[in-house]
Motif scaffolding. Structure first.
Motif, PDB file in Angstrom:
ATOM      1  N   SER A   1       0.865  -1.132   0.134  1.00 17.79           N
ATOM      2  CA  SER A   1       0.042  -0.082  -0.103  1.00 17.79           C
ATOM      3  C   SER A   1       0.851   1.436  -0.036  1.00 17.79           C
TER       4      SER A   1
ATOM      5  N   LEU B   1      -6.481   2.979   3.943  1.00 18.20           N
ATOM      6  CA  LEU B   1      -6.153   1.470   4.371  1.00 18.20           C
ATOM      7  C   LEU B   1      -4.527   1.484   5.305  1.00 18.20           C
TER       8      LEU B   1
ATOM      9  N   SER C   1      -5.882   2.351   8.901  1.00 17.14           N
ATOM     10  CA  SER C   1      -6.328   1.171   9.548  1.00 17.14           C
ATOM     11  C   SER C   1      -5.358   0.060   9.847  1.00 17.14           C
TER      12      SER C   1
END
Length: 144
Positions: free
Chosen positions: A16, A64, A67
């Motif tokens: 990511s 993302l 989290s």
């Protein structure tokens, strides 16, 4: 929790972050090209759509990462705030969300929005550099 159960989470975070940096670079390139082409007659319509799609993707990736960081840190340590990575990460999230908001305000009637958008993205470059370096230090804690 047992560390090996979190390795999949750190892999998702690494991918990511890599995609976030790539997306930021592509956004900078398409934004610069868009700024150049909008002064030309008939700028390509696909360029705006590409820039907006990349922007939405960047927002999703950053959320993302937030989290994953919260879940992983709470799962490993039971609380947050073990390094400078948390405030730097929160600054990245804030800057990305503020940049997305300012992008939605850009129009002929609001010339300040484009300037704000560019300034926020400049700050985002610095924040991404800081979070990348501090993230590398965090990753070293988890590797054997």
């Amino acid at each position: 929790m047992d560390l090996p159960s979190f390795l999949w989470l750190w892999r998702i975070a690494a991918w990511s972050m890599g995609l976030t940096l790539t997306g930021y670079g592509l956004l900078a390139a398409t934004g610069a090209y868009w700024a150049y082409r909008r002064r030309q007659p008939d700028p390509p319509s696909w360029l705006r759509l590409l820039h907006l799609t990349l922007g939405v993707t960047l927002v999703i990736l950053v959320l993302l990462l937030l989290s994953i960081g919260i879940v992983g840190t709470l799962g490993e340590y039971g609380n947050l705030g073990h390094s400078v990575h948390l405030p730097l990460g929160l600054s990245v999230v804030s800057l990305v969300l503020a940049s997305a908001w300012s992008a939605s305000r850009i129009s002929v009637e609001r010339p300040w929005a484009r300037k704000l958008h560019l300034a926020l993205n400049g700050g985002l470059a610095l924040a991404l550099a800081g979070v990348g370096l501090s993230g590398w230090q965090v990753v070293q804690k988890y590797l054997p």
